[in-house]
Design a protein around this motif. Structure first.
Motif, PDB file in Angstrom:
ATOM      1  N   GLN A  15       0.812  -1.203   0.000  1.00 47.61           N
ATOM      2  CA  GLN A  15       0.000   0.000   0.000  1.00 47.61           C
ATOM      3  C   GLN A  15       0.851   1.260   0.000  1.00 47.61           C
ATOM      4  OE1 GLN A  15      -2.440  -0.392   3.463  1.00 47.61           O
ATOM      5  NE2 GLN A  15      -3.908  -1.741   2.473  1.00 47.61           N
ATOM      6  N   ALA A  16       2.115   1.137   0.488  1.00 46.55           N
ATOM      7  CA  ALA A  16       2.943   2.329   0.654  1.00 46.55           C
ATOM      8  C   ALA A  16       3.272   2.994  -0.673  1.00 46.55           C
ATOM      9  CB  ALA A  16       4.229   1.967   1.388  1.00 46.55           C
ATOM     10  N   ASN A  17       3.181   2.260  -1.792  1.00 47.86           N
ATOM     11  CA  ASN A  17       3.506   2.820  -3.099  1.00 47.86           C
ATOM     12  C   ASN A  17       2.283   3.340  -3.848  1.00 47.86           C
ATOM     13  OD1 ASN A  17       6.266   2.250  -2.870  1.00 47.86           O
ATOM     14  ND2 ASN A  17       5.917   0.129  -3.447  1.00 47.86           N
ATOM     15  N   GLU A  22      -4.623  14.304  -1.664  1.00 43.96           N
ATOM     16  CA  GLU A  22      -4.072  15.451  -0.949  1.00 43.96           C
ATOM     17  C   GLU A  22      -4.128  15.210   0.560  1.00 43.96           C
ATOM     18  OE1 GLU A  22      -4.957  20.242  -0.416  1.00 43.96           O
ATOM     19  OE2 GLU A  22      -5.794  19.151  -2.116  1.00 43.96           O
ATOM     20  N   ARG A  23      -5.225  14.641   1.010  1.00 37.53           N
ATOM     21  CA  ARG A  23      -5.343  14.333   2.441  1.00 37.53           C
ATOM     22  C   ARG A  23      -4.323  13.276   2.847  1.00 37.53           C
ATOM     23  NH1 ARG A  23     -10.791  11.927   5.426  1.00 37.53           N
ATOM     24  NH2 ARG A  23      -9.871  11.753   7.528  1.00 37.53           N
ATOM     25  N   GLY A  24      -4.142  12.286   1.984  1.00 39.09           N
ATOM     26  CA  GLY A  24      -3.167  11.244   2.278  1.00 39.09           C
ATOM     27  C   GLY A  24      -1.760  11.798   2.359  1.00 39.09           C
ATOM     28  N   ALA A  25      -1.435  12.739   1.481  1.00 41.68           N
ATOM     29  CA  ALA A  25      -0.111  13.354   1.500  1.00 41.68           C
ATOM     30  C   ALA A  25       0.110  14.116   2.803  1.00 41.68           C
ATOM     31  CB  ALA A  25       0.052  14.285   0.305  1.00 41.68           C
ATOM     32  N   TYR A  64       1.047   1.763   7.941  1.00 47.87           N
ATOM     33  CA  TYR A  64       1.503   0.912   6.844  1.00 47.87           C
ATOM     34  C   TYR A  64       0.891   1.296   5.494  1.00 47.87           C
ATOM     35  CZ  TYR A  64       3.533  -1.881  10.543  1.00 47.87           C
ATOM     36  OH  TYR A  64       4.274  -2.292  11.610  1.00 47.87           O
ATOM     37  N   THR A  65      -0.036   2.227   5.511  1.00 48.07           N
ATOM     38  CA  THR A  65      -0.522   2.786   4.253  1.00 48.07           C
ATOM     39  C   THR A  65       0.568   3.624   3.600  1.00 48.07           C
ATOM     40  OG1 THR A  65      -2.778   2.865   5.127  1.00 48.07           O
ATOM     41  CG2 THR A  65      -2.298   4.268   3.214  1.00 48.07           C
ATOM     42  N   TYR A  66       1.463   4.171   4.417  1.00 47.04           N
ATOM     43  CA  TYR A  66       2.457   5.118   3.941  1.00 47.04           C
ATOM     44  C   TYR A  66       3.886   4.580   3.981  1.00 47.04           C
ATOM     45  CZ  TYR A  66      -1.674   7.880   4.840  1.00 47.04           C
ATOM     46  OH  TYR A  66      -2.967   8.326   4.844  1.00 47.04           O
ATOM     47  N   PHE A  67       4.173   3.678   4.907  1.00 48.89           N
ATOM     48  CA  PHE A  67       5.522   3.132   5.053  1.00 48.89           C
ATOM     49  C   PHE A  67       5.453   1.643   5.392  1.00 48.89           C
ATOM     50  CE2 PHE A  67       5.711   7.602   6.213  1.00 48.89           C
ATOM     51  CZ  PHE A  67       6.718   8.057   5.371  1.00 48.89           C
TER      52      PHE A  67
END
Length: 215
Positions: A15-17, A22-25, A64-67
């Motif tokens: 998921q990290a890729n 905009e909210r996710g960022a 874990y959505t981001y890293f």
């Protein structure tokens, strides 16, 4: 321990890729800021994903959505740190004298080191065992050394620096001197009389190593 070993806290790496809204960022940035704060407080080994998620006020699983792991977020925090530390935006333009460029470069690096002292202590810790981090550090160091070696070669062409000096090896040696001196002074709290004397001495040693006048 190797940076390429699987983390016990890894998960959701695919998921990290995924592209971020905009909210996710914004949330990802919040996680990065929180991660740096926690690393500085706890050190790398004692930091857990749960600590970062709690500080960022996101669900544990959302991390874990981001890293994909604690190691991954540390690498990005460190990447930003190195980019800031090696930024030469405040260094005079190429038309300035070598002495002026060296003086401003050393002070710019000192100011960056001072701002990032806590994280630089963690950097030294992680550099002893994490291979991915060691490679990241080498990449940024190589960029900085290449830039310094380029300046030395220009000064050699202008007849300001002796031709028999190896520009790259000289750049490496000077970088090691300055980096370790600041590490001992800022991170380890070495008993240096005062900052101005330290910086003036680093300037003078650099000038004399290159065969340049002190002004």
């Amino acid at each position: 321990m190797s940076g390429r070993a699987n983390s016990a806290e890894s998960g959701g790496g695919a998921q990290a890729n995924a592209p971020l809204t905009e909210r996710g960022a914004r949330t990802r940035e919040k996680v990065l800021v929180a991660a740096r704060e926690v690393f500085e407080e706890r050190g790398f080994p004692d930091t857990r994903v749960a600590h970062i998620a709690h500080r960022a006020q996101v669900a544990y699983g959302s991390f874990y959505t981001y890293f994909p792991s604690k190691e991954a977020v540390f690498l990005e925090v460190a990447d930003r740190l190195f980019a800031e530390m090696t930024d030469r935006g405040g260094v005079p333009a190429s038309g300035a004298s070598p002495a002026a460029r060296i003086r401003r470069s050393n002070r710019s690096y000192y100011e960056g080191y001072l701002r990032n002292a806590k994280m630089m202590a963690i950097v030294e810790q992680v550099a002893t065992f994490n291979e991915e981090f060691q490679e990241l550090r080498r990449k940024h160091r190589a960029t900085s050394i290449t830039r310094t070696a380029g300046a030395i070669r220009r000064w050699q062409r202008d007849g300001l620096v002796p031709d028999d000096l190896d520009a790259e090896m000289t750049a490496r040696a000077l970088a090691a001197m300055i980096d370790h001196s600041l590490y001992l002074w800022i991170v380890q709290g070495d008993d240096t009389p005062d900052t101005q004397r330290l910086l003036d001495t680093l300037d003078a040693l650099t000038h004399r190593a290159l065969g340049l006048p002190d002004s």
